[in-house]
Design a protein around this motif. Sequence first.
Motif, PDB file in Angstrom:
ATOM      1  N   ALA A 198       0.822  -1.213   0.000  1.00 24.32           N
ATOM      2  CA  ALA A 198       0.000   0.000   0.000  1.00 24.32           C
ATOM      3  C   ALA A 198       0.855   1.261   0.000  1.00 24.32           C
ATOM      4  N   GLY A 199       1.954   1.248   0.743  1.00 26.99           N
ATOM      5  CA  GLY A 199       2.796   2.435   0.806  1.00 26.99           C
ATOM      6  C   GLY A 199       3.435   2.762  -0.526  1.00 26.99           C
ATOM      7  N   LEU A 200       3.874   1.737  -1.224  1.00 26.70           N
ATOM      8  CA  LEU A 200       4.502   1.957  -2.531  1.00 26.70           C
ATOM      9  C   LEU A 200       3.484   2.467  -3.539  1.00 26.70           C
ATOM     10  N   ALA A 201       2.263   1.916  -3.502  1.00 29.16           N
ATOM     11  CA  ALA A 201       1.223   2.364  -4.432  1.00 29.16           C
ATOM     12  C   ALA A 201       0.784   3.791  -4.129  1.00 29.16           C
ATOM     13  N   ALA A 202       0.668   4.116  -2.840  1.00 30.25           N
ATOM     14  CA  ALA A 202       0.220   5.457  -2.461  1.00 30.25           C
ATOM     15  C   ALA A 202       1.305   6.503  -2.649  1.00 30.25           C
ATOM     16  N   GLY A 203       2.558   6.090  -2.779  1.00 31.76           N
ATOM     17  CA  GLY A 203       3.644   7.049  -2.892  1.00 31.76           C
ATOM     18  C   GLY A 203       3.750   7.720  -4.243  1.00 31.76           C
ATOM     19  N   ALA A 204       3.021   7.225  -5.260  1.00 32.97           N
ATOM     20  CA  ALA A 204       3.130   7.813  -6.594  1.00 32.97           C
ATOM     21  C   ALA A 204       2.571   9.228  -6.626  1.00 32.97           C
ATOM     22  N   LEU A 205       1.417   9.442  -5.995  1.00 32.73           N
ATOM     23  CA  LEU A 205       0.793  10.765  -6.037  1.00 32.73           C
ATOM     24  C   LEU A 205       1.626  11.827  -5.316  1.00 32.73           C
ATOM     25  N   PRO A 206       2.182  11.568  -4.119  1.00 36.09           N
ATOM     26  CA  PRO A 206       3.024  12.588  -3.494  1.00 36.09           C
ATOM     27  C   PRO A 206       4.242  12.978  -4.328  1.00 36.09           C
ATOM     28  N   LEU A 207       4.806  12.045  -5.083  1.00 33.94           N
ATOM     29  CA  LEU A 207       5.941  12.398  -5.935  1.00 33.94           C
ATOM     30  C   LEU A 207       5.523  13.392  -7.017  1.00 33.94           C
TER      31      LEU A 207
ATOM     32  N   ALA B  54      14.012  12.241   2.262  1.00 29.18           N
ATOM     33  CA  ALA B  54      12.920  12.256   3.235  1.00 29.18           C
ATOM     34  C   ALA B  54      11.871  11.191   2.912  1.00 29.18           C
ATOM     35  N   VAL B  55      11.437  11.133   1.644  1.00 27.42           N
ATOM     36  CA  VAL B  55      10.389  10.183   1.272  1.00 27.42           C
ATOM     37  C   VAL B  55      10.879   8.746   1.425  1.00 27.42           C
ATOM     38  N   ALA B  56      12.106   8.474   1.017  1.00 32.39           N
ATOM     39  CA  ALA B  56      12.645   7.121   1.159  1.00 32.39           C
ATOM     40  C   ALA B  56      12.749   6.725   2.627  1.00 32.39           C
ATOM     41  N   ALA B  57      13.144   7.667   3.487  1.00 34.48           N
ATOM     42  CA  ALA B  57      13.242   7.366   4.916  1.00 34.48           C
ATOM     43  C   ALA B  57      11.871   7.032   5.495  1.00 34.48           C
ATOM     44  N   ILE B  58      10.845   7.782   5.108  1.00 38.14           N
ATOM     45  CA  ILE B  58       9.496   7.519   5.620  1.00 38.14           C
ATOM     46  C   ILE B  58       9.001   6.153   5.147  1.00 38.14           C
ATOM     47  N   LEU B  59       9.142   5.884   3.845  1.00 37.22           N
ATOM     48  CA  LEU B  59       8.641   4.622   3.302  1.00 37.22           C
ATOM     49  C   LEU B  59       9.412   3.418   3.828  1.00 37.22           C
ATOM     50  N   GLN B  60      10.730   3.579   4.002  1.00 29.67           N
ATOM     51  CA  GLN B  60      11.544   2.416   4.363  1.00 29.67           C
ATOM     52  C   GLN B  60      11.645   2.198   5.864  1.00 29.67           C
ATOM     53  N   PHE B  61      11.886   3.265   6.630  1.00 30.53           N
ATOM     54  CA  PHE B  61      12.160   3.094   8.051  1.00 30.53           C
ATOM     55  C   PHE B  61      10.932   3.284   8.934  1.00 30.53           C
ATOM     56  N   TRP B  62       9.941   4.035   8.471  1.00 30.07           N
ATOM     57  CA  TRP B  62       8.749   4.243   9.278  1.00 30.07           C
ATOM     58  C   TRP B  62       7.626   3.301   8.857  1.00 30.07           C
ATOM     59  N   PHE B  63       7.236   3.353   7.555  1.00 31.52           N
ATOM     60  CA  PHE B  63       6.144   2.509   7.094  1.00 31.52           C
ATOM     61  C   PHE B  63       6.576   1.072   6.832  1.00 31.52           C
ATOM     62  N   GLY B  64       7.859   0.852   6.590  1.00 29.86           N
ATOM     63  CA  GLY B  64       8.330  -0.493   6.276  1.00 29.86           C
ATOM     64  C   GLY B  64       7.868  -0.985   4.925  1.00 29.86           C
ATOM     65  N   SER B  65       7.682  -0.068   3.960  1.00 30.65           N
ATOM     66  CA  SER B  65       7.171  -0.447   2.643  1.00 30.65           C
ATOM     67  C   SER B  65       8.263  -0.792   1.645  1.00 30.65           C
TER      68      SER B  65
ATOM     69  N   ASN C 254      17.232   3.650  -3.048  1.00 31.83           N
ATOM     70  CA  ASN C 254      15.825   4.041  -3.053  1.00 31.83           C
ATOM     71  C   ASN C 254      15.668   5.559  -3.050  1.00 31.83           C
ATOM     72  N   ALA C 255      16.483   6.231  -2.233  1.00 32.46           N
ATOM     73  CA  ALA C 255      16.430   7.694  -2.207  1.00 32.46           C
ATOM     74  C   ALA C 255      16.829   8.277  -3.555  1.00 32.46           C
ATOM     75  N   GLY C 256      17.811   7.678  -4.204  1.00 32.59           N
ATOM     76  CA  GLY C 256      18.219   8.152  -5.524  1.00 32.59           C
ATOM     77  C   GLY C 256      17.124   7.973  -6.562  1.00 32.59           C
ATOM     78  N   ALA C 257      16.401   6.839  -6.504  1.00 33.12           N
ATOM     79  CA  ALA C 257      15.303   6.614  -7.449  1.00 33.12           C
ATOM     80  C   ALA C 257      14.208   7.656  -7.253  1.00 33.12           C
ATOM     81  N   ILE C 258      13.859   7.945  -6.016  1.00 34.53           N
ATOM     82  CA  ILE C 258      12.820   8.947  -5.743  1.00 34.53           C
ATOM     83  C   ILE C 258      13.298  10.332  -6.154  1.00 34.53           C
ATOM     84  N   ALA C 259      14.556  10.654  -5.852  1.00 29.90           N
ATOM     85  CA  ALA C 259      15.094  11.967  -6.207  1.00 29.90           C
ATOM     86  C   ALA C 259      15.096  12.165  -7.721  1.00 29.90           C
ATOM     87  N   LEU C 260      15.457  11.132  -8.467  1.00 28.15           N
ATOM     88  CA  LEU C 260      15.460  11.247  -9.929  1.00 28.15           C
ATOM     89  C   LEU C 260      14.047  11.463 -10.457  1.00 28.15           C
TER      90      LEU C 260
END
Length: 334
Positions: free
Chosen positions: A150-159, A194-205, A213-219
């Motif tokens: 769910a976290g990975l699917a929901a993360g598309a819109l915030p990006l 920031a987004v990678a930290a939330i998805l990986q360390f907080w949500f565990g997604s 992961n942070a580089g993929a989101i940043a790109l």
Amino acid sequence: MAGAVVLLTAAISLLLTAFAWPSVRSSVHDVPIAVAGPAAAVEQLSGALNQRLPDAFEITEVADTAAAEQLIRDREVYGAIDVSSGTPQVITASAASAAVAQTLQSVATGLSQAQGNSTAQGTGTAQGTGTAQSAVRDLAALPADDPRGAGLAAGALPLVMGGLLAALLLTRLVRGSARRVTGALAFAITGGLAVAAILQFWFGSLNGSYPANAGAIALSIAAIALSILGLESLLGYAGFGLGGVAMMLIGNPLSGTATAPEMLPGWSGTLGQLLPPGAGGQLLRSTAFFDGGGATHSVIVLVSWLALGVGLCLVGGLRARLPKTHTVRPVSVA
């Protein structure tokens, strides 16, 4: 007032169509999978799959289990059916697509029933007696903290929203193309971290390497923000609107992040992978769950959009620096 009502009605209809149509019309078609085993058994199983689910799968035939697993890790297929040992074994990769994994599990159930019925008929017993459940093995599972993705699917819109907001604020608050490009790149880096930290360390997604992961989101953020900035620099507010519509109303619904690009209707999945939201979602799956496997196409798409945005910003900046010519009208002197 009447014009405003008509415009708002058209806008809400467009929004509903853009976001609901891909989900309502999604289905399994041309999903790449592998079938492993002896040639005769593979041919028989491929024919049975095509008869049971016409046009559902694009089948790659391989000789053994290892070859099928390698195709899954390279993200060339979403899963495999292995008949090397005689009993069909279904290999899924829920991290690549939970929806496709569920479909393959349904196929496993159907194979088990078919095998049980065949055995029952061969021994003369009642149909369905002694049906053996086909084994299902998840080669690339989603994290235990987010088993549905769910976290990975929901993360598309915030990006997408992050890229839009970055372009809007930089356009309003910062002057100069070079400063805007620098600001967009700086925000992409901090936003990716920031987004990678939330998805990986907080949500565990997410699994995998946090820097990757942070580089993929940043790109992804950089490609969205800079492409919109470039269009705004060249076309003004019309360019900003064009970029926003392309990313929000086309790129986000057609990204295939929630399901899979192959499950979207018609050509829409292919189009979605040529836009930053779709390419960014696939790149993040590759870095988080497949050690970067299958990331080449996504990286090329994102870098191309980023370079296009930077180029448009430079063109817009150079055009703004050109001296404006004024028409001098002759003045009669009394």
